[in-house]
Design a protein around this motif. Structure first.
Motif, PDB file in Angstrom:
ATOM      1  N   VAL A 140       0.875  -1.174   0.000  1.00  0.00           N
ATOM      2  CA  VAL A 140       0.000   0.000   0.000  1.00  0.00           C
ATOM      3  C   VAL A 140       0.913   1.225   0.000  1.00  0.00           C
ATOM      4  CG1 VAL A 140      -1.650   1.330   1.402  1.00  0.00           C
ATOM      5  CG2 VAL A 140      -1.958  -1.154   1.114  1.00  0.00           C
ATOM      6  N   LEU A 144      -1.062   6.080   2.004  1.00  0.00           N
ATOM      7  CA  LEU A 144      -2.393   5.484   2.294  1.00  0.00           C
ATOM      8  C   LEU A 144      -2.324   4.433   3.396  1.00  0.00           C
ATOM      9  CD1 LEU A 144      -3.794   5.038  -1.315  1.00  0.00           C
ATOM     10  CD2 LEU A 144      -4.442   6.751   0.384  1.00  0.00           C
ATOM     11  N   ARG A 145      -1.279   4.466   4.180  1.00  0.00           N
ATOM     12  CA  ARG A 145      -1.107   3.448   5.223  1.00  0.00           C
ATOM     13  C   ARG A 145      -2.084   3.646   6.381  1.00  0.00           C
ATOM     14  NH1 ARG A 145       4.456   1.570   4.590  1.00  0.00           N
ATOM     15  NH2 ARG A 145       4.478   1.091   2.355  1.00  0.00           N
ATOM     16  N   SER A 146      -2.311   2.555   7.111  1.00  0.00           N
ATOM     17  CA  SER A 146      -3.115   2.549   8.350  1.00  0.00           C
ATOM     18  C   SER A 146      -4.560   2.972   8.129  1.00  0.00           C
ATOM     19  CB  SER A 146      -2.478   3.446   9.429  1.00  0.00           C
ATOM     20  OG  SER A 146      -1.145   3.054   9.619  1.00  0.00           O
ATOM     21  N   LYS A 147      -5.073   2.753   6.923  1.00  0.00           N
ATOM     22  CA  LYS A 147      -6.482   3.059   6.639  1.00  0.00           C
ATOM     23  C   LYS A 147      -7.286   1.786   6.405  1.00  0.00           C
ATOM     24  CE  LYS A 147      -5.183   7.373   4.245  1.00  0.00           C
ATOM     25  NZ  LYS A 147      -5.655   8.312   5.280  1.00  0.00           N
ATOM     26  N   ARG A 148      -6.737   0.644   6.824  1.00  0.00           N
ATOM     27  CA  ARG A 148      -7.411  -0.655   6.693  1.00  0.00           C
ATOM     28  C   ARG A 148      -7.646  -1.051   5.233  1.00  0.00           C
ATOM     29  NH1 ARG A 148      -6.288  -2.792  11.416  1.00  0.00           N
ATOM     30  NH2 ARG A 148      -7.741  -4.473  10.882  1.00  0.00           N
ATOM     31  N   LEU A 149      -6.747  -0.610   4.359  1.00  0.00           N
ATOM     32  CA  LEU A 149      -6.835  -1.034   2.961  1.00  0.00           C
ATOM     33  C   LEU A 149      -6.305  -2.466   2.802  1.00  0.00           C
ATOM     34  CD1 LEU A 149      -7.818   0.238   0.369  1.00  0.00           C
ATOM     35  CD2 LEU A 149      -5.518   1.127  -0.053  1.00  0.00           C
ATOM     36  N   ALA A 150      -5.291  -2.836   3.594  1.00  0.00           N
ATOM     37  CA  ALA A 150      -4.686  -4.161   3.462  1.00  0.00           C
ATOM     38  C   ALA A 150      -5.717  -5.288   3.648  1.00  0.00           C
ATOM     39  CB  ALA A 150      -3.503  -4.316   4.423  1.00  0.00           C
TER      40      ALA A 150
HETATM   41 MG    MG Z   1      -4.317   1.317   4.617  1.00  0.00          MG
END
Ligand code: MG
Ligand code: YNC
Length: 388
Positions: A140, A144-150
């Motif tokens: 990611v 855009l990290r730590s936005k629960r995209l993973a």
């Molecule tokens: Mg994320």
């Protein structure tokens, strides 16, 4: 603790000591008609794409995303720099599915901001060969990290794997998740100690000078084993036999056929290298060794921008002592200008690491299976599987 992973069919930490749970699939397959037909929802500004890795343009976009946003060491000094040729090789093995090469784009700018991949593989766990997906290159964009995209990326790749009627997966990560089937350590063998020290990859040992260090890691110019040569196409059947026989001794290992061996082990410049020992008397192939090429970008150094690293892949010794075979491998890597040779403590690697002057790395690598339970964690030497 793990809001996403607690919902997934993986070994959970709370079940760790519970020996009543059987080994094997955690959930049965669902009927294909019940697999969700539409992709998972992404935040509104983003859209799914399937990445055509045959396309130079797409391949470059993936390369750029990973080059700038993929795995770094704990001190953010180095970042993996998989080459385009490597990515095309890693993502297009026999029987691969294009639908498992998944990207996320920003709708307005069309910029690639996230990626995850799977490739099919037959993996044997004890006596059972299971068709799995090997999941890799989850990335990611830093912004855009730590936005629960993973978790959405992982659910989407899972859905597309299920659509091919495949229900298990294997993956590795530097982070601890529920729950590793095994934990390995990286070891590093300096080939170009001066550069490694200059860029902060290693440090001058106590009571060591630079010239003593260079002498310590010096290797001869030529290999010592008679009949040691590069693998060629006509060696595929013999190498397949040798490797299958060897890998049968490990608890978890790939079930390679000749097509797999041709793809994964036939030398490909700057991607994968394989050498073998051909008996001078019988022309029999008795030993085999291989490594893949994965450079790292050196972040913020004035003098150097890339570290050329070789990673030990599959090695088999039946006649040549493993120590000698691996020393010849180091000689070849040195001759081809690699700065460092890396190896995990998997298979029988522990038997040569210390003696050949590898030093332990600081990062650990955890191995995982999705929807397949193992009763007890395995020793790293019980693993016969190398993922990139
Ligand atoms: Mg994320
Ligand atoms: C990771 N590496 O724990 P919980 S390795 C799996 N693998 O969930 P968010 C990971 N899960 O704990 P971020 C993970 N890293 O709340 C984090 N997670 O349950 C979990 N780094 O998501 C994490 N590449 O989007 C948490 O985190 C949740 O924005 C948090 O994104 C994570 O390829 C990441 O290291 C890794 O690009 C994408 O940090 C990002 O931080 C990043 O808020 C640099 O996510 C590059 C990097 C990972 C390399 C790899 C293997 C991936 C395996 C994925 C799992 C596959 C499961 C099997 C699917 C097929 C099933 C079938 C059949």
């Amino acid at each position: 603790r793990h809001k996403f992973w607690e919902t997934q069919p993986v070994g959970q930490f709370k079940d760790l000591g519970d020996t009543s749970l059987p080994e094997g699939p955690i959930e049965p397959p669902t009927p294909l008609a019940e697999v969700k037909q539409e992709p998972y929802n992404l935040p509104n500004l983003y859209e799914w794409i399937t990445c055509d890795m045959d396309s130079e343009e797409i391949c470059s976009e993936v390369y750029n995303l990973l080059t700038n946003n993929y795995v770094e060491d704990d001190e953010n000094m180095f970042r993996f720099n998989y080459s385009k040729e490597f990515l095309q090789w890693a993502l297009r093995p026999p029987g691969y599915f294009r639908s498992w090469h998944i990207g996320v784009r920003a709708k307005s700018s069309k910029k690639l901001v996230a990626f995850i991949t799977g490739v099919p593989a037959k993996i044997r766990v004890r006596d059972t060969v299971v068709i799995m997906a090997e999941i890799n290159f989850l990335c990611v964009h830093k912004k855009l990290r730590s936005k629960r995209l993973a978790p959405v990326m992982i659910k989407e790749v899972t859905r597309r794997v299920h659509l091919e009627n495949i229900w298990q997966a294997a993956y590795t990560a530097g982070v601890v998740l529920p729950t590793p089937i095994s934990t390995c350590q990286y070891w590093h063998r300096s080939l170009n100690p001066k550069k490694l020290i200059d860029v902060g990859f290693s440090r001058l040992g106590a009571r060591m000078t630079m010239s003593r260090t260079i002498k310590l890691y010096k290797l001869p110019d030529s290999t010592v084993t008679p009949g040691f040569r590069k693998m060629e196409l006509h060696d595929v059947p013999a190498v397949t036999r040798l490797l299958r026989n060897y890998l049968s001794r490990f608890v978890v290992a790939p079930d390679f056929d000749e097509n797999d061996v041709e793809h994964w082990l036939l030398p490909k410049e700057n991607v994968v290298d394989s050498y073998l020992v051909e008996s001078q008397e019988t022309q029999e192939i008795t030993d085999f060794c291989s490594f893949y090429t994965l450079p790292s970008s050196i972040l913020g150094n004035q003098n150097y921008s890339t570290l050329k690293a070789a990673y030990s892949y599959y090695n088999v010794s039946t006649k040549t002592p493993l120590l000698q075979l691996m020393n010849d491998t180091l000689i070849v890597a040195k001759r081809n200008d690699y700065d460092v040779f890396n190896a995990l403590d998997v298979m029988q690697n522990e038997s040569f690491l210390k003696e050949l002057k590898f030093g332990p790395g600081d990062g650990k690598l955890h191995y995982y299976l999705y929807n397949y339970r193992i009763k007890h964690a395995l020793r790293s030497s019980e693993l016969g599987l190398v993922l990139f």
